[in-house]
Design a protein around this motif. Structure first.
Motif, mmCIF file in Angstrom:
data_model
loop_
_atom_site.group_PDB
_atom_site.id
_atom_site.type_symbol
_atom_site.label_atom_id
_atom_site.label_comp_id
_atom_site.label_asym_id
_atom_site.label_seq_id
_atom_site.Cartn_x
_atom_site.Cartn_y
_atom_site.Cartn_z
ATOM 1 N N UNK A 213 0.895 -1.164 0.000
ATOM 2 C CA UNK A 213 0.000 0.000 0.000
ATOM 3 C C UNK A 213 0.933 1.212 0.000
ATOM 4 N N UNK A 214 0.912 1.928 -1.092
ATOM 5 C CA UNK A 214 1.811 3.077 -1.232
ATOM 6 C C UNK A 214 1.022 4.345 -0.932
ATOM 7 N N UNK A 215 1.572 5.142 -0.025
ATOM 8 C CA UNK A 215 0.883 6.363 0.414
ATOM 9 C C UNK A 215 1.411 7.586 -0.332
ATOM 10 N N UNK A 216 0.490 8.370 -0.828
ATOM 11 C CA UNK A 216 0.881 9.619 -1.486
ATOM 12 C C UNK A 216 0.154 10.765 -0.783
ATOM 13 N N UNK A 217 0.930 11.714 -0.306
ATOM 14 C CA UNK A 217 0.322 12.904 0.299
ATOM 15 C C UNK A 217 -0.223 13.720 -0.875
ATOM 16 N N UNK A 218 -1.539 13.727 -1.032
ATOM 17 C CA UNK A 218 -2.132 14.285 -2.263
ATOM 18 C C UNK A 218 -1.614 15.692 -2.626
ATOM 19 N N UNK A 219 -1.503 16.615 -1.668
ATOM 20 C CA UNK A 219 -1.026 17.951 -2.075
ATOM 21 C C UNK A 219 0.391 17.921 -2.659
ATOM 22 N N UNK A 220 1.190 16.919 -2.260
ATOM 23 C CA UNK A 220 2.582 16.844 -2.763
ATOM 24 C C UNK A 220 2.687 16.050 -4.067
ATOM 25 N N UNK A 230 9.083 2.778 -7.436
ATOM 26 C CA UNK A 230 7.998 1.797 -7.575
ATOM 27 C C UNK A 230 8.273 0.845 -8.735
ATOM 28 N N UNK A 231 8.693 1.427 -9.845
ATOM 29 C CA UNK A 231 8.951 0.578 -11.033
ATOM 30 C C UNK A 231 10.014 -0.467 -10.746
ATOM 31 N N UNK A 232 11.053 -0.030 -10.023
ATOM 32 C CA UNK A 232 12.166 -0.939 -9.729
ATOM 33 C C UNK A 232 11.818 -1.994 -8.695
ATOM 34 N N UNK A 233 10.940 -1.634 -7.740
ATOM 35 C CA UNK A 233 10.749 -2.525 -6.597
ATOM 36 C C UNK A 233 9.423 -3.266 -6.526
ATOM 37 N N UNK A 234 8.515 -2.901 -7.373
ATOM 38 C CA UNK A 234 7.181 -3.500 -7.249
ATOM 39 C C UNK A 234 7.191 -4.999 -7.546
ATOM 40 N N UNK A 241 -2.965 2.165 -3.794
ATOM 41 C CA UNK A 241 -2.516 3.531 -3.523
ATOM 42 C C UNK A 241 -3.479 4.207 -2.543
ATOM 43 N N UNK A 242 -2.896 4.815 -1.510
ATOM 44 C CA UNK A 242 -3.724 5.635 -0.621
ATOM 45 C C UNK A 242 -3.361 7.091 -0.866
ATOM 46 N N UNK A 243 -4.365 7.858 -1.244
ATOM 47 C CA UNK A 243 -4.157 9.294 -1.450
ATOM 48 C C UNK A 243 -4.549 9.970 -0.144
ATOM 49 N N UNK A 244 -3.546 10.303 0.671
ATOM 50 C CA UNK A 244 -3.832 10.874 1.990
ATOM 51 C C UNK A 244 -3.878 12.393 1.919
#
Ligand SMILES: Nc1nc2c(ncn2[C@@H]2O[C@H](COP(=O)(O)OP(=O)(O)OP(=O)(O)O)[C@@H](O)[C@H]2O)c(=O)[nH]1
Ligand SMILES: [Mg+2]
Length: 449
Positions: A213-220, A230-234, A241-244
């Motif tokens: 579960x990859x977290x993305x701070x939506x404003x950033x 992500x491409x290298x490690x997935x 994806x969680x858009x926090x």
């Protein structure tokens, strides 16, 4: 670093003096078995390479890394962390301070500490068990019982900012009674930091995850660097994806579509998007959506079985060597037949030569006898002359046959015989070597069975 206060120091000392949960004899033996297995199996492949039984394009080093080292490390990991064995393991990843721990608290009704600053210092495994039971594993592999009170030392709020916990401790295990943990295990990570050392607990946790579960701070939004990571490690893992901080964004729809577009453009497949924010409403919706999604993911999850992986590697080598041994034996038998034929031809010629030689000797002695019996002191009579002529004719024919027999001994064939015999020895040795490796493989298989 702030001054170390007495409170922090006392808690840290109390934590370090906690009861040690020693490994059982079975655990130690199982770990030793894994190390021995890795060594034995690698050796079998090296020996197979030495006898040229592997195809020319077979690359040993990457094969060993992917099909021996990785599954055996996974076995060891499952011995150390049995909860990883059959459940879907989900890692919460992203940068620090993006809401990972907040999300986990919502999903599991937990009370893991969250803070406005960088907070989670170590990877924490949330496993099914008695609510509140905690342990902490040191870098040297010792498991310490972790009391709630002592655990506060690890919190940013109550502990000490930037104290290098990750150099002393490896990870935390927290038990939780949530029904969801019957199907899966979560790993809360400290997130990716500015440097590799800070990111190390997160990267090593990533290795054991089946899903992220990859977290993305939506404003950033999401950076190019994160997309590359992500491409290298997935790998083959599922990605959620969680858009926090969704309610901290002026235009959530636009921000969301930019993120989705960037991931889409990078060809990163996302299983599901969730939104997380500060309001109760968003949080309730977040919990119910993510819980039902993860439950169904766990239902459909085929647990990776490193034992089955190793077993298939053993079978692969076993089949390859059996085929190799068959071919080598066939080559040996072909040569055996061919050398037998060469030897037979040689024997026949030699026999003819010897027989004719003996015949010559006999005729010569007849000639001498004829002279002695019929011609002693006598002038040559016609009868004697004929008899001697006949004898000398057969003497000549016998000589010719002797010469033909000698000619029939082809010296090139003798050289060929020598060459083929040494090739036979070579194939014989290769066959024996293949048998020895097969015996070793069988002994490994016996332990598995
Ligand atoms: N406004 C808002 N605040 C949030 C949200 N998610 C988390 N927070 C707050 O942000 C801070 C950091 O949240 P954490 O859950 O500790 O973040 P984290 O990703 O676990 O951080 P590290 O453990 O340091 O990596 C806390 O104070 C949370 O209350 C969100 O969606 N919106
Ligand atoms: Mg956290």
């Amino acid at each position: 670093m702030a001054n170390i206060n007495d409170n922090f120091l006392n808690r840290l000392i109390s934590l370090l003096n906690s009861e040690v949960r020693t490994k059982t004899k079975e655990t130690r033996e199982a770990e030793e078995f894994c190390d021995a297995l890795k060594w034995k199996l690698t050796r079998c492949f090296e020996e197979t390479l030495k006898i040229d039984a592997l195809s020319d394009d077979f690359e040993l080093a990457p094969f060993i890394s992917e099909h021996i080292n990785a599954p055996i490390e996974r076995m060891k990991l499952q011995i150390e962390k049995p909860w990883l064995k059959s459940k879907l393991t989900i890692g919460l990843l992203g940068h620090f301070n993006v809401g990972k721990t907040t999300a986990l608290n919502l999903i599991l009704s937990e009370n893991l500490p969250t803070n406005e600053d960088e907070n989670t210092a170590l990877a924490a495994y949330l496993i099914n068990g008695n609510q509140g039971e905690m342990s902490i594993v040191t870098k040297s592999g010792q498991t310490l019982a972790l009391k709630e009170e002592d655990s506060k030392v690890l919190d940013y709020a109550d502990g000490l900012k930037k104290f290098p916990f990750a150099r002393i401790f490896d990870y935390i295990v927290k038990e939780n009674g949530s029904d969801l943990l019957n199907y899966l295990t979560f790993i809360d990570t400290p997130g990716l930091g500015k440097n590799l050392e800070h990111s190390e607990p997160t990267i090593s946790a990533l290795k054991v995850c089946d899903a992220i579960i990859w977290f993305i701070k939506t404003p950033n939004s999401i950076s190019k660097k994160d997309i590359e990571f992500l491409k290298e490690n997935i790998g083959g893992r599922s990605l959620y994806i969680v858009l926090s901080f969704i309610d901290d964004t002026a235009d959530p729809e636009k921000a969301t579509s930019v993120i989705k577009e960037r991931l889409n453009d990078a060809d990163i497949k996302v299983n599901e998007y969730f939104t997380l924010g500060y309001s109760n409403e968003i949080q309730t919706q977040f919990s119910s959506e993510i819980i039902s999604c993860l439950k169904s993911a766990a239902d459909n999850h085929d647990a990776y079985n490193p034992y089955a992986h190793i077993y298939s590697v053993i079978n692969f080598l076993e089949n390859l060597l059996t085929e190799y041994k068959k071919n080598v034996t066939e080559e040996y038998n072909k040569l055996d037949k061919s050398t037998d034929n060469l030897l037979d031809a040689y024997r026949t010629s030699r026999q003819t030569f010897v027989t004719e030689f003996n015949t010559c000797c006999r005729i010569m002695s007849n000639v001498v006898d004829t002279f002695n019996d019929r011609c002693a002191g006598a002038t040559f009579c016609g009868g004697a002359s004929n008899a001697i002529c006949n004898l000398l004719n057969s003497y000549q024919s016998s000589f010719r046959r002797m010469s033909e027999a000698d000619d029939a001994i082809d010296y090139n064939k003798l050289v060929e015989f020598g060459r083929e015999t040494s090739q036979m020895n070579f194939f014989n040795l290769r066959g024996k070597q293949a048998s020895e490796i097969l015996e070793d493989l069988q002994s490994i298989k016996n332990i598995f069975d």
